[in-house]
Design a protein around this motif. Sequence first.
Motif, PDB file in Angstrom:
ATOM      1  N   ILE A   1     -19.410 -27.368 -32.359  1.00 33.57           N
ATOM      2  CA  ILE A   1     -19.317 -28.300 -33.415  1.00 33.57           C
ATOM      3  C   ILE A   1     -20.477 -29.139 -34.028  1.00 33.57           C
ATOM      4  N   MET A   2     -21.439 -29.148 -33.237  1.00 28.24           N
ATOM      5  CA  MET A   2     -22.804 -29.910 -33.630  1.00 28.24           C
ATOM      6  C   MET A   2     -23.666 -28.944 -33.664  1.00 28.24           C
ATOM      7  N   MET A   3     -24.046 -27.992 -32.505  1.00 23.55           N
ATOM      8  CA  MET A   3     -25.150 -27.181 -32.749  1.00 23.55           C
ATOM      9  C   MET A   3     -24.787 -26.239 -33.287  1.00 23.55           C
ATOM     10  N   PRO A   4     -25.961 -25.024 -33.621  1.00 24.23           N
ATOM     11  CA  PRO A   4     -25.711 -24.012 -34.263  1.00 24.23           C
ATOM     12  C   PRO A   4     -25.158 -22.955 -33.266  1.00 24.23           C
ATOM     13  N   ASP A   5     -24.556 -22.032 -34.025  1.00 25.95           N
ATOM     14  CA  ASP A   5     -23.389 -21.125 -33.016  1.00 25.95           C
ATOM     15  C   ASP A   5     -24.200 -20.510 -32.050  1.00 25.95           C
ATOM     16  N   ASP A   6     -25.560 -19.978 -32.373  1.00 24.05           N
ATOM     17  CA  ASP A   6     -26.549 -19.132 -31.656  1.00 24.05           C
ATOM     18  C   ASP A   6     -27.291 -20.164 -30.660  1.00 24.05           C
ATOM     19  N   TRP A   7     -26.869 -21.528 -30.485  1.00 24.66           N
ATOM     20  CA  TRP A   7     -28.023 -22.288 -29.546  1.00 24.66           C
ATOM     21  C   TRP A   7     -27.685 -21.964 -28.270  1.00 24.66           C
ATOM     22  N   GLN A   8     -28.924 -21.885 -27.732  1.00 24.24           N
ATOM     23  CA  GLN A   8     -28.659 -21.501 -26.008  1.00 24.24           C
ATOM     24  C   GLN A   8     -28.715 -22.795 -25.381  1.00 24.24           C
ATOM     25  N   GLY A   9     -27.696 -22.659 -24.174  1.00 23.40           N
ATOM     26  CA  GLY A   9     -27.688 -24.131 -23.371  1.00 23.40           C
ATOM     27  C   GLY A   9     -26.804 -25.089 -24.021  1.00 23.40           C
ATOM     28  N   PHE A  10     -26.819 -26.067 -23.141  1.00 23.84           N
ATOM     29  CA  PHE A  10     -25.827 -27.189 -23.358  1.00 23.84           C
ATOM     30  C   PHE A  10     -26.615 -28.563 -23.173  1.00 23.84           C
ATOM     31  N   PRO A  11     -26.763 -29.058 -24.352  1.00 27.61           N
ATOM     32  CA  PRO A  11     -27.798 -30.265 -24.477  1.00 27.61           C
ATOM     33  C   PRO A  11     -27.797 -31.477 -23.600  1.00 27.61           C
ATOM     34  N   GLN A  12     -26.442 -31.801 -23.027  1.00 26.19           N
ATOM     35  CA  GLN A  12     -26.282 -33.175 -22.563  1.00 26.19           C
ATOM     36  C   GLN A  12     -26.052 -32.930 -21.221  1.00 26.19           C
ATOM     37  N   ARG A  13     -26.376 -31.717 -20.708  1.00 25.80           N
ATOM     38  CA  ARG A  13     -26.401 -31.508 -19.171  1.00 25.80           C
ATOM     39  C   ARG A  13     -27.618 -32.073 -18.437  1.00 25.80           C
ATOM     40  N   LYS A  14     -27.544 -32.667 -17.485  1.00 27.95           N
ATOM     41  CA  LYS A  14     -28.758 -33.299 -16.744  1.00 27.95           C
ATOM     42  C   LYS A  14     -29.940 -32.460 -16.437  1.00 27.95           C
ATOM     43  N   ASP A  15     -29.669 -31.077 -16.378  1.00 25.72           N
ATOM     44  CA  ASP A  15     -30.686 -30.130 -16.052  1.00 25.72           C
ATOM     45  C   ASP A  15     -31.188 -29.462 -17.390  1.00 25.72           C
ATOM     46  N   TYR A  16     -30.740 -29.979 -18.422  1.00 20.35           N
ATOM     47  CA  TYR A  16     -31.269 -29.217 -19.663  1.00 20.35           C
ATOM     48  C   TYR A  16     -32.651 -29.671 -20.160  1.00 20.35           C
ATOM     49  N   PRO A  17     -33.718 -28.845 -20.212  1.00 18.73           N
ATOM     50  CA  PRO A  17     -34.916 -28.993 -20.367  1.00 18.73           C
ATOM     51  C   PRO A  17     -35.490 -30.033 -21.651  1.00 18.73           C
ATOM     52  N   LEU A  18     -36.243 -30.941 -21.286  1.00 18.42           N
ATOM     53  CA  LEU A  18     -36.593 -32.090 -22.037  1.00 18.42           C
ATOM     54  C   LEU A  18     -37.275 -31.536 -23.456  1.00 18.42           C
ATOM     55  N   GLY A  19     -37.526 -30.197 -23.322  1.00 18.93           N
ATOM     56  CA  GLY A  19     -38.493 -29.642 -24.570  1.00 18.93           C
ATOM     57  C   GLY A  19     -37.685 -29.529 -25.738  1.00 18.93           C
ATOM     58  N   GLY A  20     -38.242 -29.408 -26.915  1.00 16.05           N
ATOM     59  CA  GLY A  20     -37.550 -29.538 -28.130  1.00 16.05           C
ATOM     60  C   GLY A  20     -38.304 -28.732 -29.321  1.00 16.05           C
ATOM     61  N   ILE A  21     -38.207 -28.953 -30.503  1.00 22.58           N
ATOM     62  CA  ILE A  21     -38.637 -28.345 -31.623  1.00 22.58           C
ATOM     63  C   ILE A  21     -39.593 -29.318 -32.335  1.00 22.58           C
ATOM     64  N   PRO A  22     -41.023 -28.912 -32.597  1.00 19.19           N
ATOM     65  CA  PRO A  22     -42.057 -29.761 -32.992  1.00 19.19           C
ATOM     66  C   PRO A  22     -41.740 -30.059 -34.464  1.00 19.19           C
ATOM     67  N   ILE A  23     -41.936 -31.421 -34.673  1.00 15.29           N
ATOM     68  CA  ILE A  23     -41.500 -31.885 -36.191  1.00 15.29           C
ATOM     69  C   ILE A  23     -42.715 -32.108 -36.845  1.00 15.29           C
ATOM     70  N   GLU A  24     -42.583 -31.776 -38.102  1.00 17.92           N
ATOM     71  CA  GLU A  24     -43.596 -32.258 -38.986  1.00 17.92           C
ATOM     72  C   GLU A  24     -43.239 -33.304 -39.844  1.00 17.92           C
ATOM     73  N   TYR A  25     -44.256 -34.176 -39.867  1.00 16.13           N
ATOM     74  CA  TYR A  25     -44.081 -35.634 -40.677  1.00 16.13           C
ATOM     75  C   TYR A  25     -45.327 -35.938 -41.381  1.00 16.13           C
ATOM     76  N   LYS A  26     -45.182 -35.860 -42.788  1.00 19.84           N
ATOM     77  CA  LYS A  26     -46.241 -36.195 -43.783  1.00 19.84           C
ATOM     78  C   LYS A  26     -47.639 -35.519 -43.416  1.00 19.84           C
ATOM     79  N   GLY A  27     -47.451 -34.197 -43.115  1.00 14.34           N
ATOM     80  CA  GLY A  27     -48.557 -33.376 -42.727  1.00 14.34           C
ATOM     81  C   GLY A  27     -49.100 -33.452 -41.441  1.00 14.34           C
TER      82      GLY A  27
END
Length: 237
Positions: A198-224
């Motif tokens: 309902i929140m994440m894309p249908d093809d998302w891997q894993g479950f983000p609010q589990r305690k063992d979910y990796p802290l990694g994420g997607i790099p963000i671009e902001y004003k260059g």
Amino acid sequence: MENGNGNNVPAPRAGVPGPEVIGVRKGMFGARNGGDTSGYGGLVRTVALPGASSRPYGSYFDEVADELEGALEEQDLLPGNAIEKVVVDRGEMTLHIAREHLLRVASTLRDDPALRFELCTGVSGVHFPDDKGRELHAVYHLRSLTHGRIIRLEVSVPDGDPHVPSLVSVYPTNDWHEREAYDFFGLVFDGHPALTRIMMPDDWQGFPQRKDYPLGGIPIEYKGAQIPAPDQRRSYS
């Protein structure tokens, strides 16, 4: 203030059962993968759940327990098989229910005239990685508009078998709440009419609010400038 044992900690509250220790958490969020960027990497604390309570529970809790047990017995269901334990903590009542009897208990709580818990305000997922055999918890919040009462149901399932009966047939408002708990925690609600993310894309891997979910994420671009993913930033541990 010392508790009489020479320890500079609060004394246990009278009548409150001892806690059930299930593990030790390190860091702010307990994540085990990725760098800790919170600044609390050295934090270590015990993870404990309230233990089972004994009667009298106080308030209206004894009446709710008596009525529920009597109603289940009338249906030829032994209350001890359905209700694993009752926890009264901080003025709130939680009934821990065996998942195979969740639908029967929820229907009884809704329909019995002496109970009449007509409204379920949602289900929340909880993840305790160290609670072996019951790592995933589904927590339901029930309200009786007729009697002005509030209780909580809780079902625990193992990570390897995260199936819980859907309560949409009993409480239709649980539809999107169950989808959210599935999306973020991986709880599978059997019988749900359309159990999709309902929140994440249908093809998302894993479950983000589990305690063992990796802290990694997607790099963000902001004003260059580019902000690296959390697990690539400086670690303060």
